[in-house]
Design a protein around this motif. Structure first.
Motif, PDB file in Angstrom:
ATOM      1  N   THR A 226       0.844  -1.195   0.000  1.00  0.00           N
ATOM      2  CA  THR A 226       0.000   0.000   0.000  1.00  0.00           C
ATOM      3  C   THR A 226       0.883   1.251   0.000  1.00  0.00           C
ATOM      4  O   THR A 226       0.386   2.353   0.150  1.00  0.00           O
ATOM      5  CB  THR A 226      -0.924   0.021   1.232  1.00  0.00           C
ATOM      6  OG1 THR A 226      -0.132  -0.236   2.392  1.00  0.00           O
ATOM      7  CG2 THR A 226      -2.012  -1.021   1.135  1.00  0.00           C
ATOM      8  N   THR A 227       2.175   1.045  -0.209  1.00  0.00           N
ATOM      9  CA  THR A 227       3.092   2.187  -0.237  1.00  0.00           C
ATOM     10  C   THR A 227       2.682   3.249  -1.265  1.00  0.00           C
ATOM     11  O   THR A 227       2.697   4.442  -0.940  1.00  0.00           O
ATOM     12  CB  THR A 227       4.531   1.701  -0.511  1.00  0.00           C
ATOM     13  OG1 THR A 227       4.836   0.686   0.438  1.00  0.00           O
ATOM     14  CG2 THR A 227       5.527   2.839  -0.389  1.00  0.00           C
ATOM     15  N   PRO A 228       2.302   2.854  -2.492  1.00  0.00           N
ATOM     16  CA  PRO A 228       1.914   3.892  -3.461  1.00  0.00           C
ATOM     17  C   PRO A 228       0.758   4.769  -2.964  1.00  0.00           C
ATOM     18  O   PRO A 228       0.652   5.929  -3.342  1.00  0.00           O
ATOM     19  CB  PRO A 228       1.489   3.091  -4.689  1.00  0.00           C
ATOM     20  CG  PRO A 228       2.227   1.811  -4.574  1.00  0.00           C
ATOM     21  CD  PRO A 228       2.311   1.525  -3.110  1.00  0.00           C
ATOM     22  N   THR A 233       0.707  11.172   1.326  1.00  0.00           N
ATOM     23  CA  THR A 233       0.686  11.905   2.592  1.00  0.00           C
ATOM     24  C   THR A 233       1.998  12.671   2.754  1.00  0.00           C
ATOM     25  O   THR A 233       2.013  13.857   3.097  1.00  0.00           O
ATOM     26  CB  THR A 233       0.551  10.925   3.770  1.00  0.00           C
ATOM     27  OG1 THR A 233      -0.452   9.977   3.432  1.00  0.00           O
ATOM     28  CG2 THR A 233       0.181  11.647   5.039  1.00  0.00           C
ATOM     29  N   TYR A 234       3.095  11.963   2.472  1.00  0.00           N
ATOM     30  CA  TYR A 234       4.409  12.567   2.699  1.00  0.00           C
ATOM     31  C   TYR A 234       4.750  13.571   1.609  1.00  0.00           C
ATOM     32  O   TYR A 234       5.290  14.645   1.883  1.00  0.00           O
ATOM     33  CB  TYR A 234       5.456  11.456   2.809  1.00  0.00           C
ATOM     34  CG  TYR A 234       5.065  10.499   3.904  1.00  0.00           C
ATOM     35  CD1 TYR A 234       5.227  10.860   5.237  1.00  0.00           C
ATOM     36  CD2 TYR A 234       4.435   9.290   3.614  1.00  0.00           C
ATOM     37  CE1 TYR A 234       4.810  10.024   6.261  1.00  0.00           C
ATOM     38  CE2 TYR A 234       4.016   8.443   4.634  1.00  0.00           C
ATOM     39  CZ  TYR A 234       4.206   8.817   5.950  1.00  0.00           C
ATOM     40  OH  TYR A 234       3.779   8.003   6.954  1.00  0.00           O
ATOM     41  N   LEU A 235       4.422  13.224   0.369  1.00  0.00           N
ATOM     42  CA  LEU A 235       4.659  14.179  -0.719  1.00  0.00           C
ATOM     43  C   LEU A 235       3.843  15.438  -0.480  1.00  0.00           C
ATOM     44  O   LEU A 235       4.318  16.561  -0.665  1.00  0.00           O
ATOM     45  CB  LEU A 235       4.287  13.560  -2.066  1.00  0.00           C
ATOM     46  CG  LEU A 235       5.281  12.555  -2.631  1.00  0.00           C
ATOM     47  CD1 LEU A 235       4.805  12.047  -3.981  1.00  0.00           C
ATOM     48  CD2 LEU A 235       6.654  13.196  -2.768  1.00  0.00           C
ATOM     49  N   GLY A 236       2.597  15.253  -0.033  1.00  0.00           N
ATOM     50  CA  GLY A 236       1.721  16.397   0.241  1.00  0.00           C
ATOM     51  C   GLY A 236       2.294  17.260   1.356  1.00  0.00           C
ATOM     52  O   GLY A 236       2.355  18.488   1.259  1.00  0.00           O
ATOM     53  N   PHE A 273       1.901  22.411 -11.692  1.00  0.00           N
ATOM     54  CA  PHE A 273       2.629  21.329 -11.016  1.00  0.00           C
ATOM     55  C   PHE A 273       1.741  20.648  -9.983  1.00  0.00           C
ATOM     56  O   PHE A 273       1.581  19.432  -9.992  1.00  0.00           O
ATOM     57  CB  PHE A 273       3.902  21.866 -10.362  1.00  0.00           C
ATOM     58  CG  PHE A 273       4.654  20.815  -9.602  1.00  0.00           C
ATOM     59  CD1 PHE A 273       5.364  19.824 -10.276  1.00  0.00           C
ATOM     60  CD2 PHE A 273       4.643  20.787  -8.215  1.00  0.00           C
ATOM     61  CE1 PHE A 273       6.049  18.843  -9.592  1.00  0.00           C
ATOM     62  CE2 PHE A 273       5.321  19.793  -7.513  1.00  0.00           C
ATOM     63  CZ  PHE A 273       6.030  18.823  -8.201  1.00  0.00           C
ATOM     64  N   PHE A 274       1.128  21.450  -9.116  1.00  0.00           N
ATOM     65  CA  PHE A 274       0.323  20.817  -8.067  1.00  0.00           C
ATOM     66  C   PHE A 274      -0.944  20.177  -8.633  1.00  0.00           C
ATOM     67  O   PHE A 274      -1.407  19.169  -8.118  1.00  0.00           O
ATOM     68  CB  PHE A 274       0.031  21.798  -6.932  1.00  0.00           C
ATOM     69  CG  PHE A 274       1.259  22.054  -6.113  1.00  0.00           C
ATOM     70  CD1 PHE A 274       1.767  21.050  -5.303  1.00  0.00           C
ATOM     71  CD2 PHE A 274       1.944  23.248  -6.202  1.00  0.00           C
ATOM     72  CE1 PHE A 274       2.938  21.251  -4.573  1.00  0.00           C
ATOM     73  CE2 PHE A 274       3.114  23.453  -5.469  1.00  0.00           C
ATOM     74  CZ  PHE A 274       3.611  22.456  -4.654  1.00  0.00           C
ATOM     75  N   SER A 281      -2.049  11.477  -7.891  1.00  0.00           N
ATOM     76  CA  SER A 281      -2.451  10.818  -6.643  1.00  0.00           C
ATOM     77  C   SER A 281      -3.870  10.275  -6.749  1.00  0.00           C
ATOM     78  O   SER A 281      -4.173   9.203  -6.241  1.00  0.00           O
ATOM     79  CB  SER A 281      -2.314  11.764  -5.455  1.00  0.00           C
ATOM     80  OG  SER A 281      -3.218  12.835  -5.604  1.00  0.00           O
ATOM     81  N   ILE A 282      -4.731  11.001  -7.454  1.00  0.00           N
ATOM     82  CA  ILE A 282      -6.085  10.484  -7.657  1.00  0.00           C
ATOM     83  C   ILE A 282      -6.028   9.205  -8.499  1.00  0.00           C
ATOM     84  O   ILE A 282      -6.753   8.241  -8.259  1.00  0.00           O
ATOM     85  CB  ILE A 282      -6.989  11.533  -8.331  1.00  0.00           C
ATOM     86  CG1 ILE A 282      -7.227  12.699  -7.366  1.00  0.00           C
ATOM     87  CG2 ILE A 282      -8.332  10.933  -8.736  1.00  0.00           C
ATOM     88  CD1 ILE A 282      -7.940  13.881  -8.006  1.00  0.00           C
ATOM     89  N   GLY A 283      -5.119   9.202  -9.473  1.00  0.00           N
ATOM     90  CA  GLY A 283      -4.955   8.015 -10.309  1.00  0.00           C
ATOM     91  C   GLY A 283      -4.540   6.809  -9.487  1.00  0.00           C
ATOM     92  O   GLY A 283      -5.050   5.710  -9.680  1.00  0.00           O
ATOM     93  N   VAL A 284      -3.616   7.019  -8.565  1.00  0.00           N
ATOM     94  CA  VAL A 284      -3.174   5.916  -7.704  1.00  0.00           C
ATOM     95  C   VAL A 284      -4.342   5.418  -6.858  1.00  0.00           C
ATOM     96  O   VAL A 284      -4.579   4.217  -6.748  1.00  0.00           O
ATOM     97  CB  VAL A 284      -2.002   6.363  -6.805  1.00  0.00           C
ATOM     98  CG1 VAL A 284      -1.660   5.279  -5.806  1.00  0.00           C
ATOM     99  CG2 VAL A 284      -0.783   6.681  -7.652  1.00  0.00           C
TER     100      VAL A 284
END
Ligand code: UDP
Ligand code: MG
Length: 310
Positions: A226-228, A233-236, A273-274, A281-284
């Protein structure tokens, strides 16, 4: 009581290879001392003459059994169908194109008799695969090792011997979308590795194209990690921290040097970029939700049209 060995052969459009396969596998099976055998051929909805060829073979040899699927369900599903139909004390999935050399069955059985519950066939020579396939495969394994909580043994395919206990354990895994390599690895058991050189395809073409392999890799990642999902959270947080610092910088600068109107470029870059990061992230999320959706339907993994010689 003599033991039974089951070979499981998934076949999809293999009319050119079935003949070769049967001819080269039989002498090997006959050469194993004190062992009965059966070959379970799973016709994965072939559109060519694979099925009639298989039925011809089955008519002449009752130990060749055929599971006829109602359409093409994919190799993983075909393997599952074979595993559920197999009755052997030991079971070996093997490709129909002779890329998994049948001679290796002998050392596999020997290792099993020596106490191994799983005997893995490891390819020491992948020179028959293209450079691209080898490169992407190695990248896949490396990435998988770093994000997944099970370790996939590298250069190991579906060609392996499994004890009955392992097969029974495998049948208890309920997922519909089956990344077999991962499921095999997840089970554990006492494992022995045997090295072999992967031979070129006997005839015909590979059924796995670039896009199919990409999806296969995605399946591998999402099935066991579930890492992807969590990474965002961390990138955000990182993005927010940078944005905050930048905000402080602009505030201080404005206080010191007054308001400066230009800034179109930085605004534009930040917005696009954002925006893209959010879409990714929505794709993931979508990848996982899609899989949850498919699993909740609880549809069967494959549908059998007919069993022959069972
Ligand atoms: N196969 C299958 N269903 C599919 C695709 C492939 O049963 O949808 C079978 C195929 O007939 C072969 C095995 O899976 O026996 C491995 O396929 P292939 O040789 O094309 O894969 P590669 O060796 O190129 O990875
Ligand atoms: Mg092949």
């Amino acid at each position: 009581m003599t033991q039974l060995l089951s070979l499981i052969v998934p076949l999809y459009n293999e009319e050119e290879t079935v003949g070769f396969f049967a001819a080269s596998v039989r002498p090997v099976l006959e050469a194993i001392p004190d062992m009965q055998w059966e070959i379970i051929c799973v016709d994965d909805g072939s559109r060519d003459a694979t099925l009639p060829r298989l039925l011809e073979l089955a008519a002449a040899e009752p130990r060749i059994r055929v599971v006829e699927l109602s359409r093409n369900f994919g190799k993983e599903a075909a393997l599952t169908a074979g595993l559920e139909a197999a009755r052997g004390d030991a079971v070996i999935p093997i490709d129909a194109d002779l890329q998994d050399p049948p001679e290796q069955i002998l050392p596999m059985v020997a290792a099993w008799r020596g106490g191994a519950e799983v005997v893995l066939g490891r390819r020491i020579d992948r020179s028959t695969d293209t450079v691209l396939k080898r490169g992407t495969a190695s990248l896949f394994y490396r990435l998988n090792r770093s994000i997944s909580n099970i370790e996939l043994p590298e250069n190991v395919g579906d060609f392996r011997l499994m004890d009955r206990a392992v097969v029974e354990a495998l049948k208890r895994l309920p997922e519909r979308q089956r990344f077999m390599k991962g499921l095999f690895a997840w089970l554990g058991f006492k494992t022995v590795v045997i090295d072999y050189a992967r031979t070129p395809r006997a005839a015909g073409k590979s059924k796995f194209s670039g896009f199919k392999l990409w999806n296969f890799a995605l399946e591998g990642f999402t099935s066991f990690s579930t890492t992807p999902l969590k990474i965002w959270t961390y990138l955000g947080a990182l993005g927010a921290a940078i944005a905050l610092l930048y905000a402080v910088f602009i505030m201080v600068r404005t206080l010191m040097f007054g308001n400066e109107v230009p800034g179109y470029a930085s605004l534009f870059i930040a917005v696009t970029f954002f925006g893209s990061v959010q879409l990714i992230s929505i794709g993931v999320l979508g990848e996982y939700i899609g899989r949850i959706y498919m699993e909740t339907k609880q549809r069967p993994i494959y549908i059998v049209r007919k069993f022959h010689n069972f």
